[in-house]
Design an enzyme around this catalytic site. Structure first.
Site, PDB file in Angstrom:
ATOM      1  CE  LYS A 170     -12.368  12.849  13.983  1.00 57.05           C
ATOM      2  NZ  LYS A 170     -11.027  12.571  13.569  1.00 57.05           N
ATOM      3  CB  THR A 196      -0.878   0.068   1.254  1.00 58.16           C
ATOM      4  OG1 THR A 196      -0.015   0.157   2.382  1.00 58.16           O
ATOM      5  CG2 THR A 196      -1.768  -1.117   1.384  1.00 58.16           C
ATOM      6  CD1 TRP A 207     -16.296  13.290  12.998  1.00 58.31           C
ATOM      7  CD2 TRP A 207     -17.393  11.460  12.328  1.00 58.31           C
ATOM      8  NE1 TRP A 207     -15.736  12.207  13.630  1.00 58.31           N
ATOM      9  CE2 TRP A 207     -16.389  11.077  13.245  1.00 58.31           C
ATOM     10  CE3 TRP A 207     -18.205  10.478  11.765  1.00 58.31           C
ATOM     11  CZ2 TRP A 207     -16.195   9.754  13.611  1.00 58.31           C
ATOM     12  CZ3 TRP A 207     -18.006   9.170  12.125  1.00 58.31           C
ATOM     13  CH2 TRP A 207     -17.014   8.797  13.045  1.00 58.31           C
ATOM     14  CD  GLU A 218      -4.560  -2.475   3.071  1.00 57.52           C
ATOM     15  OE1 GLU A 218      -5.158  -2.060   2.060  1.00 57.52           O
ATOM     16  OE2 GLU A 218      -3.931  -1.718   3.832  1.00 57.52           O
TER      17      GLU A 218
HETATM   18  P1  AMP Z   1      -5.772   1.675  -2.047  1.00 59.11           P
HETATM   19  O1  AMP Z   1      -5.432   0.575  -1.137  1.00 59.11           O
HETATM   20  O2  AMP Z   1      -4.603   2.535  -2.402  1.00 59.11           O
HETATM   21  O3  AMP Z   1      -6.508   1.194  -3.238  1.00 59.11           O
HETATM   22  O4  AMP Z   1      -6.736   2.662  -1.257  1.00 59.11           O
HETATM   23  C1  AMP Z   1      -7.911   2.215  -0.646  1.00 59.11           C
HETATM   24  C2  AMP Z   1      -8.706   3.382  -0.139  1.00 59.11           C
HETATM   25  O5  AMP Z   1      -9.111   4.223  -1.212  1.00 59.11           O
HETATM   26  C3  AMP Z   1     -10.008   3.003   0.545  1.00 59.11           C
HETATM   27  O6  AMP Z   1      -9.839   2.594   1.872  1.00 59.11           O
HETATM   28  C4  AMP Z   1     -10.811   4.292   0.424  1.00 59.11           C
HETATM   29  O7  AMP Z   1     -10.463   5.214   1.433  1.00 59.11           O
HETATM   30  C5  AMP Z   1     -10.358   4.836  -0.909  1.00 59.11           C
HETATM   31  N1  AMP Z   1     -11.351   4.480  -1.934  1.00 59.11           N
HETATM   32  C6  AMP Z   1     -11.340   3.435  -2.764  1.00 59.11           C
HETATM   33  N2  AMP Z   1     -12.428   3.445  -3.560  1.00 59.11           N
HETATM   34  C7  AMP Z   1     -13.164   4.521  -3.203  1.00 59.11           C
HETATM   35  C8  AMP Z   1     -14.416   5.079  -3.640  1.00 59.11           C
HETATM   36  N3  AMP Z   1     -15.132   4.547  -4.624  1.00 59.11           N
HETATM   37  N4  AMP Z   1     -14.857   6.192  -3.011  1.00 59.11           N
HETATM   38  C9  AMP Z   1     -14.146   6.769  -2.017  1.00 59.11           C
HETATM   39  N5  AMP Z   1     -12.962   6.298  -1.585  1.00 59.11           N
HETATM   40  C10 AMP Z   1     -12.479   5.189  -2.157  1.00 59.11           C
END
Ligand code: AMP
Length: 546
Positions: A441, A184, A446, A329
């Site tokens: 916040k 990540t 929120w 993940e």
């Molecule tokens: P990654 O592991 O880099 O793909 O990032 C995952 C994170 O991206 C998630 O936990 C979300 O916070 C954000 N994310 C993924 N898809 C979306 C979506 N459709 N809308 C908003 N946030 C998203």
């Protein structure tokens, strides 16, 4: 009593083998820097992946050895996906946009033995190689005539695999064996590894390649724009061969014009990527007065799909938007916005548009809950917010060799903390409120930065928007809105921005400060780097009293 069924292991190689056996003539079209558009079939790719498997075996690579890639989406990367995992080695895809220090950390942490790189990344390798003592071999993804000058002792991919005939059967082994590894790209701290297995990847592919999740049909032309170094390109390279889809791999050029031309030339019908990519595609399509007639479905994820983007795809170009959510993940898919038939039939177009802005229903295989700070499950009523936790067969049970990260990642019952704040409604449709670290916040309540950004990108003359929480003496935090105007010499006035937002959000959500920038910083996976913006605007509200 046990069922009397055979226990055949679920192997990643069987996905490509099925593509070759059943849909062998379906094309894999690649844009390769220096080589132009290159065409193969699944039969060719299976053969070449087997040649690679033989070459790796000859180089002493076997079960559990890590082979890294630093590459764009093209046929060679696809062959590596299958050739490496196919012999039980681990395909470690690395994001080339990471900083050199992060690259060094990841390569050393994974203990990669071979790295396979696109020619354009050789200078990057030259810079870091001395700090990666476990790397034994560099394979450059090109033909001999395209090998750039380099001080490195590098092997040309086509020579590497060219010495072998591909005459082999894919081996079978434990389906729980590690298959691939992706870190990540956290904006703080060292990246953390998600180590996938054959079983998790095949199950994910079986789920993702269905109409109820990605709208996928047999005969589709699929173009993963999301990079193959980012969570397996959301699974498309694994489920495309299963459904016989023609696969279009766009290479390094992901600007609006290049993607538009590729969609037209190859009649792409299903594509997937992050919102930033689609902003550029839509802008170009608008500018040339073009159409997206072949494009039935666009899968948008990685960050929230803005309402204005959904409307433009659907109303102006008749392209259905599937808004999906997932994480590295989670392999990555957790939810997808294909509306259930009973909702399609019982709701108005406007209600459907509202639903599409949410992140979709949970998919088969992923259990979801929202919990409070004490890990107690909260109701699925569409309004109660909480920490989103998940479990299922393609969700990590542990980070790779990282005990510190594991400590905070799971609930007492073993559910994985996504780090997202969300609601779930009675139809199990997920709505992300925010990342837990991005939510603002204000006075103990929120404010969702995502909701604010979604509204702000609808402001005429605005290309992109970011909202961050900034320290405020009275309220704790208040929102600051950063806008990228279409025309930097003529940005919208602050009053017009406030008026626009004032009719769409609660008064107390209206940002205290509106700033304009020519560009918003993005991280390696295209996400807005809010940490940088928070740093830049840290004192922006200092001394403010109301
Ligand atoms: P990654 O592991 O880099 O793909 O990032 C995952 C994170 O991206 C998630 O936990 C979300 O916070 C954000 N994310 C993924 N898809 C979306 C979506 N459709 N809308 C908003 N946030 C998203």
């Amino acid at each position: 009593m046990k069922g009397l069924m055979q226990n055949a292991p679920l192997m990643i190689s069987s996905l490509l083998q099925t593509g070759a056996d059943v849909f062998g003539g379906s094309e894999v079209v690649s844009v390769v820097a220096g080589e132009g558009v290159v065409r193969h079939t699944y039969r060719d790719i299976n053969q070449r992946a087997k040649q690679l498997a033989q070459a790796l075996g000859d180089a002493g690579i076997g079960m559990t050895d890590r082979v890294a890639t630093l590459a764009w989406n093209d046929h060679r990367h696809l062959e590596i996906y299958y050739g490496v995992s196919g012999i039980g080695a681990v395909c470690h895809t690395i994001n080339p946009r990471l900083f050199p220090e992060q690259l060094i950390y990841i390569i050393n942490h994974a203990e990669d033995r071979i790295i396979m790189v696109d020619p354009m990344f050789l200078p990057l390798i030259e810079k870091i190689i001395d700090n990666c003592p476990k790397l034994e071999k560099i394979v450059v993804l090109c033909t001999a005539e395209n090998l750039p000058d380099t001080v490195l002792d590098a092997v040309v991919y086509e020579d590497f695999i060219g010495a072998f005939d591909g005459e082999m059967e894919w081996p079978e082994f434990d389906e729980n064996a590690a298959s691939s590894l992706c870190y990540t790209s956290g904006t703080t701290g060292n990246p953390k590894g998600a180590l996938y297995s054959h079983r998790s990847t095949v199950l994910h592919a079986l789920m993702a390649g269905t109409p109820a999740v990605t709208g996928t049909l047999t005969g589709e032309t699929m173009m993963p724009v999301v990079p193959m170094f980012h969570v397996n390109a959301w699974g498309q390279p694994y489920y495309a061969p299963l459904v016989g889809a023609k696969l279009v791999l766009p290479g390094p050029k992901l600007d609006g014009e290049s993607l538009y031309n590729l969609i037209q030339a190859e009649s792409v019908s299903n594509t997937a990527g992050v919102p930033t990519i689609w902003l550029n595609l839509l802008k170009h399509t608008r500018e040339v007065g073009g159409n997206l007639d072949s494009l039935r479905n666009v899968i948008i994820g990685g960050s929230a799909a803005p309402g204005a983007m959904i409307r433009e795809f659907e109303d102006d170009y008749q392209t259905n938007v599937i808004h999906a959510w997932g994480m590295t993940e989670m392999s990555p898919l957790g939810s997808a916005g294909v509306l259930a038939p009973h909702l399609m039939h019982s709701t108005s177009a406007e209600e459907q548009f509202e639903m599409k802005q949410k992140q979709g229903h949970r998919v088969f295989g992923v259990d979801m809950r929202i919990v409070n700070d004490d890990e107690e499950p909260q109701p699925h009523d569409g309004t109660t917010r909480g920490h989103l936790v998940v479990r299922g067969p393609w969700i990590i049970s542990s980070y790779y060799n990282n005990h510190d990260a594991n400590d905070k990642a799971f609930t007492k019952e073993g559910w994985f903390y996504t780090g997202d704040i969300a609601t779930l409604d009675e139809n199990n449709i997920l709505q992300l409120v925010d990342r837990s670290k991005d939510v603002i916040k204000s006075g103990g309540e929120w404010i969702s930065s995502i909701d604010l950004e979604n509204e702000a990108v609808g402001i005429p003359g605005v290309v992109e928007a970011a909202v961050i929480g900034v320290a405020h003496d009275k309220w704790g935090e208040r929102p600051v809105l950063i806008l990228v105007p279409q025309d930097s010499d003529n940005p919208p006035s602050e009053d017009s921005v406030r008026d626009f937002l004032g009719t769409r959000i609660a008064k107390w959500w209206v940002p205290d400060l509106i700033a304009f920038k020519d560009e918003i910083p993005h991280g390696a996976t295209g996400k807005i780097l809010k940490a940088e913006l928070r740093e830049e605007f840290r004192d922006a509200l200092a001394g403010a009293t109301d």
